[in-house]
Design a protein around this motif. Structure first.
Motif, PDB file in Angstrom:
ATOM      1  N   ALA A  63       0.726  -1.495  -0.016  1.00 58.11           N
ATOM      2  CA  ALA A  63       0.096  -0.036   0.049  1.00 58.11           C
ATOM      3  C   ALA A  63       0.891   1.165   0.049  1.00 58.11           C
ATOM      4  N   PRO A  64       1.815   1.288   0.971  1.00 56.22           N
ATOM      5  CA  PRO A  64       2.696   2.492   0.817  1.00 56.22           C
ATOM      6  C   PRO A  64       3.484   2.760  -0.655  1.00 56.22           C
ATOM      7  N   SER A  65       3.691   1.885  -0.976  1.00 60.17           N
ATOM      8  CA  SER A  65       4.387   1.930  -2.471  1.00 60.17           C
ATOM      9  C   SER A  65       3.288   2.758  -3.821  1.00 60.17           C
ATOM     10  N   VAL A  66       2.098   1.967  -3.666  1.00 60.16           N
ATOM     11  CA  VAL A  66       0.759   2.299  -4.593  1.00 60.16           C
ATOM     12  C   VAL A  66       0.415   3.826  -4.163  1.00 60.16           C
ATOM     13  N   ALA A  67       0.390   4.231  -2.900  1.00 60.00           N
ATOM     14  CA  ALA A  67       0.197   5.621  -2.442  1.00 60.00           C
ATOM     15  C   ALA A  67       1.166   6.521  -2.819  1.00 60.00           C
ATOM     16  N   THR A  68       2.391   6.186  -2.690  1.00 63.84           N
ATOM     17  CA  THR A  68       3.655   6.862  -3.253  1.00 63.84           C
ATOM     18  C   THR A  68       3.377   7.294  -4.728  1.00 63.84           C
ATOM     19  N   ALA A  88       3.301  -4.424   9.169  1.00 67.60           N
ATOM     20  CA  ALA A  88       4.262  -4.817   9.898  1.00 67.60           C
ATOM     21  C   ALA A  88       5.142  -6.029   9.673  1.00 67.60           C
ATOM     22  N   ALA A  89       4.609  -6.723   8.452  1.00 70.34           N
ATOM     23  CA  ALA A  89       5.228  -8.178   8.073  1.00 70.34           C
ATOM     24  C   ALA A  89       5.641  -8.068   6.583  1.00 70.34           C
ATOM     25  N   ILE A  90       4.737  -8.364   5.533  1.00 67.96           N
ATOM     26  CA  ILE A  90       5.146  -8.458   4.161  1.00 67.96           C
ATOM     27  C   ILE A  90       5.447  -7.027   3.795  1.00 67.96           C
ATOM     28  N   GLY A  91       4.703  -6.101   4.517  1.00 67.81           N
ATOM     29  CA  GLY A  91       4.970  -4.615   4.062  1.00 67.81           C
ATOM     30  C   GLY A  91       6.110  -3.751   4.808  1.00 67.81           C
ATOM     31  N   CYS A 138       9.151  -3.362   4.548  1.00 67.48           N
ATOM     32  CA  CYS A 138      10.011  -2.540   3.581  1.00 67.48           C
ATOM     33  C   CYS A 138       9.520  -1.521   2.892  1.00 67.48           C
ATOM     34  N   GLU A 139       8.224  -1.819   2.518  1.00 70.92           N
ATOM     35  CA  GLU A 139       7.604  -0.421   1.680  1.00 70.92           C
ATOM     36  C   GLU A 139       7.217   0.671   2.617  1.00 70.92           C
ATOM     37  N   THR A 140       6.804   0.136   4.018  1.00 73.19           N
ATOM     38  CA  THR A 140       6.389   1.236   4.973  1.00 73.19           C
ATOM     39  C   THR A 140       7.508   1.932   5.364  1.00 73.19           C
ATOM     40  N   ILE A 141       8.684   1.361   5.905  1.00 73.55           N
ATOM     41  CA  ILE A 141       9.903   2.093   6.090  1.00 73.55           C
ATOM     42  C   ILE A 141      10.180   2.920   4.896  1.00 73.55           C
ATOM     43  N   HIS A 142      10.520   2.537   3.904  1.00 74.36           N
ATOM     44  CA  HIS A 142      11.334   3.253   2.901  1.00 74.36           C
ATOM     45  C   HIS A 142      10.408   4.507   2.249  1.00 74.36           C
ATOM     46  N   ALA A 143       8.950   4.116   2.083  1.00 72.83           N
ATOM     47  CA  ALA A 143       7.955   5.347   1.854  1.00 72.83           C
ATOM     48  C   ALA A 143       8.266   6.581   3.054  1.00 72.83           C
ATOM     49  N   ALA A 144       8.230   5.979   4.133  1.00 67.67           N
ATOM     50  CA  ALA A 144       8.261   7.067   5.238  1.00 67.67           C
ATOM     51  C   ALA A 144       9.704   7.589   5.210  1.00 67.67           C
ATOM     52  N   ASN A 145      10.811   6.832   4.945  1.00 69.24           N
ATOM     53  CA  ASN A 145      12.088   7.467   5.115  1.00 69.24           C
ATOM     54  C   ASN A 145      12.292   8.541   3.903  1.00 69.24           C
ATOM     55  N   ARG A 146      11.458   8.325   2.841  1.00 67.48           N
ATOM     56  CA  ARG A 146      11.622   9.255   1.519  1.00 67.48           C
ATOM     57  C   ARG A 146      10.788  10.437   1.997  1.00 67.48           C
ATOM     58  N   GLY A 147       9.823  10.389   2.862  1.00 67.29           N
ATOM     59  CA  GLY A 147       9.113  11.642   3.447  1.00 67.29           C
ATOM     60  C   GLY A 147       7.788  11.631   2.358  1.00 67.29           C
ATOM     61  N   GLU A 148       7.394  10.482   1.675  1.00 67.69           N
ATOM     62  CA  GLU A 148       6.293  10.749   0.930  1.00 67.69           C
ATOM     63  C   GLU A 148       4.982  11.490   1.526  1.00 67.69           C
ATOM     64  N   ASN A 149       4.370  12.310   0.842  1.00 62.88           N
ATOM     65  CA  ASN A 149       3.451  13.045   1.419  1.00 62.88           C
ATOM     66  C   ASN A 149       2.027  12.175   1.387  1.00 62.88           C
TER      67      ASN A 149
END
Length: 253
Positions: free
Chosen positions: A81-86, A107-110, A112-123
């Protein structure tokens, strides 16, 4: 008196949000999802963002949000979801983009996507329902399952030597430079519901203002997975979940 509203001295003081559909919710009695759906619908209406809001729901109980909140939705693969939201936010910067995810997804399969979207600062805003179990698929252990907690895959309780420690996502998210707002709330009392609504409103406003990633974790119950009544589930959550996942803001910039 209409069932969806309470009338006091001729004035409507409560009504069902217009963005909530008439579809009967499938959630178990006592589940937190329905309350959070109502809050999301209310916030979007109050912001006047009905035509700008796009939700992203992946797999699990959260996937059916599109049946209940009448906005545009995109279904993502499990954890993505965070990648799609990005992509949605970058292509549509004027839209309100948020994800709606459970702990087994985020917090499981996602992770990686969660942390990296947040680390990029996606709005984007992330709504994270943490009930410490895989609710839809049979009550298996999730990354957030507490030590000693019994599930379908930990019938004698979660053990550190076998299953590792619970994954506590909010502090991880709070230390990332790309996050602007990280908070934990719950919806087990009227006061808690008001605080959760304010947190969702702030996260959505941050998304529209381009401040970076916000995450609102809702510490929740799963009475079916926990094998408890709704009332007992709330008591168990207060006595056990809040110790590991204390409520309050972790980051507010």
């Amino acid at each position: 008196m209409k069932p969806e509203e309470i009338i006091q001295q001729g004035e409507c003081v409560y009504k069902k949000p217009t963005l909530l559909t008439d579809t009967n919710m499938h959630y178990c009695p006592g589940c937190s999802h329905g309350v959070v759906h109502k809050l999301i619908a209310e916030v979007i209406e109050e912001m006047g963002a009905e035509d700008k809001a796009i939700g992203v729901s992946p797999v699990g109980c959260a996937v059916f949000a599109y049946n209940y909140i009448d906005i545009d939705w995109v279904q993502a693969a499990h954890g993505r979801a965070p990648s799609v939201a990005t992509a949605l936010k970058r292509l549509n910067p004027d839209n309100l983009i948020f994800t709606y995810q459970g702990d087994g997804d985020l917090a499981a399969i996602g992770t990686c996507e969660t942390i990296h979207a947040a680390n990029r600062g996606e709005n984007i805003a992330i709504i994270f329902i943490n009930n410490a179990i895989y609710g839809m698929t049979g009550g298996q252990m999730a990354p957030t399952t507490l030590l000693g907690m019994k599930t379908a895959t930990t019938p004698y309780g979660r053990r550190v030597d076998l299953n590792g420690h619970p994954l506590v996502m909010a502090p991880i998210m709070a230390q990332l430079d790309g996050t602007c707002y990280v908070t934990r709330q719950s919806v087990h009392t009227p006061a808690a519901v008001r605080k959760a609504k304010a947190a969702i409103r702030k996260a959505f406003e941050n998304s529209m203002a381009g401040k970076g990633t916000s995450m609102v974790e809702i510490v929740s119950t799963c009475n079916s997975g926990w094998k408890l009544s709704p009332a007992k589930s709330n008591e168990w959550m207060i006595e056990n979940m809040f110790k590991k996942y204390p409520l309050g803001d972790l980051k507010n910039e």
